[in-house]
Design a protein around this motif. Structure first.
Motif, mmCIF file in Angstrom:
data_model
loop_
_atom_site.group_PDB
_atom_site.id
_atom_site.type_symbol
_atom_site.label_atom_id
_atom_site.label_comp_id
_atom_site.label_asym_id
_atom_site.label_seq_id
_atom_site.Cartn_x
_atom_site.Cartn_y
_atom_site.Cartn_z
ATOM 1 N N LEU A 82 4.878 1.310 -2.725
ATOM 2 C CA LEU A 82 4.388 0.275 -2.088
ATOM 3 C C LEU A 82 2.803 0.276 -2.058
ATOM 4 O O LEU A 82 2.397 1.411 -1.343
ATOM 5 C CB LEU A 82 5.134 0.467 -0.740
ATOM 6 N N ALA A 83 2.199 -0.834 -2.047
ATOM 7 C CA ALA A 83 0.916 -1.062 -2.062
ATOM 8 C C ALA A 83 0.700 -1.815 -0.729
ATOM 9 O O ALA A 83 0.668 -2.908 -0.899
ATOM 10 C CB ALA A 83 0.253 -1.557 -3.210
ATOM 11 N N ALA A 84 0.646 -1.177 0.366
ATOM 12 C CA ALA A 84 0.334 -1.810 1.642
ATOM 13 C C ALA A 84 -0.933 -1.971 2.144
ATOM 14 O O ALA A 84 -1.426 -2.885 2.906
ATOM 15 C CB ALA A 84 1.204 -1.126 2.725
ATOM 16 N N LEU A 85 -1.905 -1.093 1.475
ATOM 17 C CA LEU A 85 -3.429 -1.291 2.019
ATOM 18 C C LEU A 85 -4.083 -2.370 1.023
ATOM 19 O O LEU A 85 -3.642 -2.738 -0.058
ATOM 20 C CB LEU A 85 -4.070 0.098 1.442
ATOM 21 N N PRO A 86 -5.092 -3.055 1.700
ATOM 22 C CA PRO A 86 -5.922 -3.885 0.738
ATOM 23 C C PRO A 86 -6.230 -3.531 -0.454
ATOM 24 O O PRO A 86 -6.851 -2.348 -0.479
ATOM 25 C CB PRO A 86 -6.828 -4.381 1.880
ATOM 26 N N LEU A 87 -6.364 -4.256 -1.660
ATOM 27 C CA LEU A 87 -6.666 -3.787 -2.866
ATOM 28 C C LEU A 87 -8.154 -3.686 -3.093
ATOM 29 O O LEU A 87 -8.584 -2.936 -3.977
ATOM 30 C CB LEU A 87 -6.088 -4.627 -4.032
ATOM 31 N N TYR A 88 -8.874 -3.920 -2.063
ATOM 32 C CA TYR A 88 -10.402 -3.836 -2.008
ATOM 33 C C TYR A 88 -10.904 -2.501 -1.614
ATOM 34 O O TYR A 88 -11.848 -2.193 -1.665
ATOM 35 C CB TYR A 88 -10.988 -4.904 -1.266
ATOM 36 N N HIS A 89 -9.827 -1.830 -0.917
ATOM 37 C CA HIS A 89 -10.038 -0.713 -0.617
ATOM 38 C C HIS A 89 -9.824 0.487 -1.474
ATOM 39 O O HIS A 89 -8.966 0.227 -2.511
ATOM 40 C CB HIS A 89 -8.969 -0.149 0.512
ATOM 41 N N THR A 90 -10.989 1.245 -1.961
ATOM 42 C CA THR A 90 -11.018 2.165 -3.152
ATOM 43 C C THR A 90 -9.732 3.016 -3.159
ATOM 44 O O THR A 90 -9.240 3.042 -4.305
ATOM 45 C CB THR A 90 -12.236 2.591 -3.225
ATOM 46 N N GLN A 92 -6.494 2.638 -2.266
ATOM 47 C CA GLN A 92 -5.382 1.855 -2.704
ATOM 48 C C GLN A 92 -5.624 1.349 -4.159
ATOM 49 O O GLN A 92 -4.556 1.619 -5.072
ATOM 50 C CB GLN A 92 -5.065 0.694 -1.704
ATOM 51 N N MET A 93 -6.862 0.871 -4.333
ATOM 52 C CA MET A 93 -6.867 0.357 -5.840
ATOM 53 C C MET A 93 -6.911 1.459 -6.867
ATOM 54 O O MET A 93 -6.332 1.566 -7.938
ATOM 55 C CB MET A 93 -8.083 -0.627 -6.074
ATOM 56 N N HIS A 94 -7.821 2.373 -6.687
ATOM 57 C CA HIS A 94 -8.243 3.311 -7.633
ATOM 58 C C HIS A 94 -7.483 4.664 -7.542
ATOM 59 O O HIS A 94 -7.575 5.444 -8.721
ATOM 60 C CB HIS A 94 -9.889 3.544 -7.681
ATOM 61 N N ALA A 95 -6.846 5.328 -6.557
ATOM 62 C CA ALA A 95 -6.228 6.641 -6.355
ATOM 63 C C ALA A 95 -4.733 5.971 -6.389
ATOM 64 O O ALA A 95 -3.917 7.043 -6.848
ATOM 65 C CB ALA A 95 -6.618 7.132 -5.095
ATOM 66 N N PHE A 96 -4.347 5.009 -6.113
ATOM 67 C CA PHE A 96 -2.859 4.608 -6.127
ATOM 68 C C PHE A 96 -2.481 3.616 -6.988
ATOM 69 O O PHE A 96 -1.907 3.861 -8.016
ATOM 70 C CB PHE A 96 -2.290 4.391 -4.739
ATOM 71 N N THR A 97 -2.676 2.385 -6.793
ATOM 72 C CA THR A 97 -2.252 1.249 -7.545
ATOM 73 C C THR A 97 -2.451 1.447 -9.008
ATOM 74 O O THR A 97 -1.542 1.210 -9.882
ATOM 75 C CB THR A 97 -2.727 0.022 -7.193
ATOM 76 N N MET A 98 -3.860 1.331 -9.459
ATOM 77 C CA MET A 98 -4.002 1.384 -10.815
ATOM 78 C C MET A 98 -3.551 2.618 -11.695
ATOM 79 O O MET A 98 -2.985 2.484 -12.789
ATOM 80 C CB MET A 98 -5.600 1.535 -11.177
ATOM 81 N N PRO A 99 -3.700 3.804 -11.240
ATOM 82 C CA PRO A 99 -3.129 5.037 -12.002
ATOM 83 C C PRO A 99 -1.582 4.799 -11.784
ATOM 84 O O PRO A 99 -0.842 5.280 -12.944
ATOM 85 C CB PRO A 99 -3.527 6.326 -10.844
ATOM 86 N N GLN A 100 -0.889 4.466 -10.767
ATOM 87 C CA GLN A 100 0.606 4.347 -10.778
ATOM 88 C C GLN A 100 1.129 3.245 -11.949
ATOM 89 O O GLN A 100 1.920 3.714 -12.504
ATOM 90 C CB GLN A 100 1.052 3.836 -9.468
ATOM 91 N N THR A 107 5.330 -1.053 -8.942
ATOM 92 C CA THR A 107 4.577 -1.141 -7.488
ATOM 93 C C THR A 107 4.706 -2.444 -6.865
ATOM 94 O O THR A 107 4.460 -3.382 -7.428
ATOM 95 C CB THR A 107 3.085 -0.837 -7.818
ATOM 96 N N LEU A 108 5.128 -2.405 -5.465
ATOM 97 C CA LEU A 108 5.477 -3.703 -4.869
ATOM 98 C C LEU A 108 4.107 -3.896 -3.935
ATOM 99 O O LEU A 108 3.933 -3.064 -3.189
ATOM 100 C CB LEU A 108 6.624 -3.472 -3.889
ATOM 101 N N LEU A 109 3.644 -5.079 -4.240
ATOM 102 C CA LEU A 109 2.306 -5.393 -3.563
ATOM 103 C C LEU A 109 2.648 -6.216 -2.243
ATOM 104 O O LEU A 109 3.260 -7.092 -2.476
ATOM 105 C CB LEU A 109 1.250 -6.068 -4.412
ATOM 106 N N ILE A 110 2.138 -6.133 -1.232
ATOM 107 C CA ILE A 110 2.257 -6.778 -0.079
ATOM 108 C C ILE A 110 0.814 -7.004 0.741
ATOM 109 O O ILE A 110 -0.302 -6.168 0.323
ATOM 110 C CB ILE A 110 3.248 -6.067 1.121
ATOM 111 N N GLU A 111 0.783 -8.093 1.384
ATOM 112 C CA GLU A 111 -0.631 -8.457 1.809
ATOM 113 C C GLU A 111 -1.177 -7.795 3.097
ATOM 114 O O GLU A 111 -2.264 -7.568 3.392
ATOM 115 C CB GLU A 111 -0.749 -10.026 2.125
#
Length: 142
Positions: A82-90, A92-100, A107-111
């Motif tokens: 689950l990606a619950a933090l905003p993607l502009y947060h480094t 969430q974007m670079h340590a979690f979402t992109m590597p995953q 990955t389930l993205l929520i706003e």
């Protein structure tokens, strides 16, 4: 989703096509070649001084970070996150979402990180991830 989750989320949860489906379109034609050392992002940080500044992140630097995160966190294709933090947060974007996503994880993205909604989504979609090399799956449920 249950009626409760739908009411809590509204339009916050949107299905996302597979990253491989998106990649099937090939690279975007931006009119010029992009190299490893070219800027990919300017990340704004206050660093150690407390004064805001832009840190230039290169394509190679971000790819190195993604590979390091995949290895250190043992991300795998069977992870459902689950990606619950905003993607502009480094983080969430670079340590979690992109590597995953690079590891093939779903990955389930929520706003917005609404706690009750996050817990319901974790339960409803059996979301988990691995933490640490050789780590076991971590599951959070109510």
């Amino acid at each position: 989703l249950s009626v409760t989750a739908q009411a809590a989320c509204g339009a916050l949860v949107r299905p996302m096509a597979s990253i491989m489906d998106a990649a099937a379109f090939g690279p975007a034609d931006i009119g010029e070649e992009v190299g490893d050392e070219d800027a990919a992002q300017i990340l704004y940080t206050s660093g150690t001084t407390g004064l805001p500044k832009g840190a230039v992140m290169t394509h190679r630097g971000l790819m190195s970070e993604y590979v390091s995160c995949i290895l250190a966190c043992d991300y795998a294709p069977e992870d459902r996150t689950l990606a619950a933090l905003p993607l502009y947060h480094t983080a969430q974007m670079h340590a979690f979402t992109m590597p995953q996503l690079m590891a093939g994880s779903e990955t389930l993205l929520i706003e917005a990180p609404v706690p009750a909604t996050c817990l319901e989504l974790i339960e409803a979609h059996a979301l988990f991830t691995r933490i640490g090399s050789g780590g076991s799956p971590v599951r959070v449920s109510q």
